[in-house]
Motif scaffolding. Structure first.
Motif, PDB file in Angstrom:
ATOM      1  N   GLN A 202       0.780  -1.321  -0.029  1.00 39.54           N
ATOM      2  CA  GLN A 202      -0.145  -0.183  -0.058  1.00 39.54           C
ATOM      3  C   GLN A 202       0.917   1.160   0.047  1.00 39.54           C
ATOM      4  OE1 GLN A 202      -3.250   0.239   2.511  1.00 39.54           O
ATOM      5  NE2 GLN A 202      -3.572  -2.074   2.475  1.00 39.54           N
ATOM      6  N   LEU A 203       1.974   1.321   0.734  1.00 39.41           N
ATOM      7  CA  LEU A 203       2.939   2.151   0.808  1.00 39.41           C
ATOM      8  C   LEU A 203       3.378   2.506  -0.663  1.00 39.41           C
ATOM      9  CD1 LEU A 203       4.901   4.233   2.353  1.00 39.41           C
ATOM     10  CD2 LEU A 203       6.366   2.334   2.431  1.00 39.41           C
TER      11      LEU A 203
ATOM     12  N   ASP B  37       6.685   8.172  -7.374  1.00 36.25           N
ATOM     13  CA  ASP B  37       8.252   8.397  -6.679  1.00 36.25           C
ATOM     14  C   ASP B  37       8.104   9.658  -5.733  1.00 36.25           C
ATOM     15  OD1 ASP B  37       8.624   6.390  -8.115  1.00 36.25           O
ATOM     16  OD2 ASP B  37       9.831   7.386  -9.752  1.00 36.25           O
ATOM     17  N   SER B  38       7.808  10.589  -6.100  1.00 38.79           N
ATOM     18  CA  SER B  38       8.213  12.152  -5.445  1.00 38.79           C
ATOM     19  C   SER B  38       7.427  11.940  -3.922  1.00 38.79           C
ATOM     20  CB  SER B  38       7.578  13.040  -6.136  1.00 38.79           C
ATOM     21  OG  SER B  38       7.737  14.403  -5.851  1.00 38.79           O
TER      22      SER B  38
ATOM     23  N   ILE C 107      16.172   2.832   0.221  1.00 36.64           N
ATOM     24  CA  ILE C 107      14.886   2.059   0.363  1.00 36.64           C
ATOM     25  C   ILE C 107      14.011   2.329  -0.855  1.00 36.64           C
ATOM     26  CG2 ILE C 107      12.682   2.002   1.580  1.00 36.64           C
ATOM     27  CD1 ILE C 107      14.064   3.128   4.274  1.00 36.64           C
ATOM     28  N   MET C 108      14.155   3.478  -1.428  1.00 36.63           N
ATOM     29  CA  MET C 108      13.416   3.754  -2.654  1.00 36.63           C
ATOM     30  C   MET C 108      13.634   2.706  -3.663  1.00 36.63           C
ATOM     31  SD  MET C 108      11.187   6.335  -2.458  1.00 36.63           S
ATOM     32  CE  MET C 108      11.372   7.029  -4.458  1.00 36.63           C
ATOM     33  N   LEU C 109      15.209   2.627  -4.052  1.00 34.23           N
ATOM     34  CA  LEU C 109      15.826   2.085  -4.980  1.00 34.23           C
ATOM     35  C   LEU C 109      15.783   0.418  -4.801  1.00 34.23           C
ATOM     36  CD1 LEU C 109      17.242   2.031  -7.687  1.00 34.23           C
ATOM     37  CD2 LEU C 109      19.523   2.094  -6.451  1.00 34.23           C
TER      38      LEU C 109
ATOM     39  N   LEU D 173      12.033  -0.518  -2.635  1.00 34.90           N
ATOM     40  CA  LEU D 173      10.581  -0.238  -3.240  1.00 34.90           C
ATOM     41  C   LEU D 173      10.848  -0.319  -4.773  1.00 34.90           C
ATOM     42  CD1 LEU D 173       9.482   2.093  -1.009  1.00 34.90           C
ATOM     43  CD2 LEU D 173       8.983  -0.161  -0.973  1.00 34.90           C
ATOM     44  N   ASN D 174      12.273  -0.703  -5.335  1.00 36.66           N
ATOM     45  CA  ASN D 174      12.302  -0.515  -6.884  1.00 36.66           C
ATOM     46  C   ASN D 174      11.924   0.566  -7.624  1.00 36.66           C
ATOM     47  OD1 ASN D 174      13.444  -3.298  -7.018  1.00 36.66           O
ATOM     48  ND2 ASN D 174      11.138  -4.095  -6.504  1.00 36.66           N
TER      49      ASN D 174
END
Length: 226
Positions: free
Chosen positions: A117-118, A123-124, A144-146, A149-150
């Motif tokens: 859900q997150l 991206d922003s 964490i983004m890359l 969460l890809n």
DNA sequence: CACCAGGCAAGTA
DNA sequence: TACTTGCATGGT
């Protein structure tokens, strides 16, 4: 053409950055980062490795695994003090336990404990939500983004800045935003490329570029020291 | 023994 | 804005 000012002149770096990637990739092969099996484990590792050697983080994660604690609900319920005790080998354990709880609180209270859900954020928005957590700064958030969460975000760390300085790719103080833009505006926004590129820079840094301005054994030397 | 490792936030000037 | 400091373990 995207250009950057460096060493007093304007240079097109897009081809050079791809060339460097190919050299590093052929030297090291795929790095298969991030070490970790699930988005939750990767995010936890990103916090635990703040200014800490990865081998110490591994012990802390092993402790969490052996207690079956890699679970949002369980981490939400555990006392901060108990969590600190479990992650002790990773160092800074009191502050890191709070930081982990801050992230878990976001996931549990705002997204029902479901990282999927997150991930519905763009991206922003996603980056802003992560950076709003006390204890998640730019590097941790982007890791964490890359890696968890890809998202196609380039991760900048101490190795990345050292890499630019050692190889004289950019002059001026390498602050986070500038370095990140340097890579992101000169490379195709590709999750796999950003994933491997960052990991390759770390591998290179560990082997050759710790702090020496010159790297006699560096696999890039033929192409960068003209 | 000293120094460092895949940072961050809070405080000071 | 641009420094400085506390946080802590474990390896070299």
């Amino acid at each position: 053409m995207i250009t950057w000012w460096a060493r007093g002149k304007m240079v097109d770096y897009s081809h050079r950055l791809m060339k460097i990637f190919e050299l590093l990739f052929s030297h090291y092969g795929p790095r298969r980062w991030w070490p970790g099996d699930t988005p939750l484990e990767i995010a936890i590792g990103a916090i635990l490795t703040q200014n800490t050697a990865w081998r110490n983080v591994e012990k802390a994660i092993e402790n969490l695994k052996s207690l079956d604690m890699l679970d949002v609900k369980k981490l939400y319920d555990i006392e901060t003090e108990s969590l600190a005790n479990i992650i002790k080998p990773s160092g800074f354990y009191n502050i890191k336990a709070k930081r982990l709880k801050n992230l878990i609180r976001l996931i549990y209270e705002e997204y029902g404990g479901d990282i999927e859900q997150l991930k519905r954020h763009g991206d922003s928005d996603l980056r802003m939500r992560l950076l709003s957590v006390k204890g998640i700064g730019e590097e941790t958030g982007d890791s964490i983004m890359l890696y968890a969460l890809n998202r196609p975000i380039f991760v900048v760390d101490a190795y990345t800045k050292r890499f630019l300085e050692n190889h004289r790719l950019y002059d001026g103080k390498p602050d986070y935003q500038t370095v990140q833009k340097f890579f992101m505006e000169n490379l195709p926004k590709d999750v796999y490329l950003f994933n491997e590129y960052h990991a390759l820079i770390v591998s290179l840094g560990k082997d050759y570029c710790k702090r020496a301005p010159k790297c006699p054994l560096c696999p890039l030397k033929e192409d960068l020291y003209r």
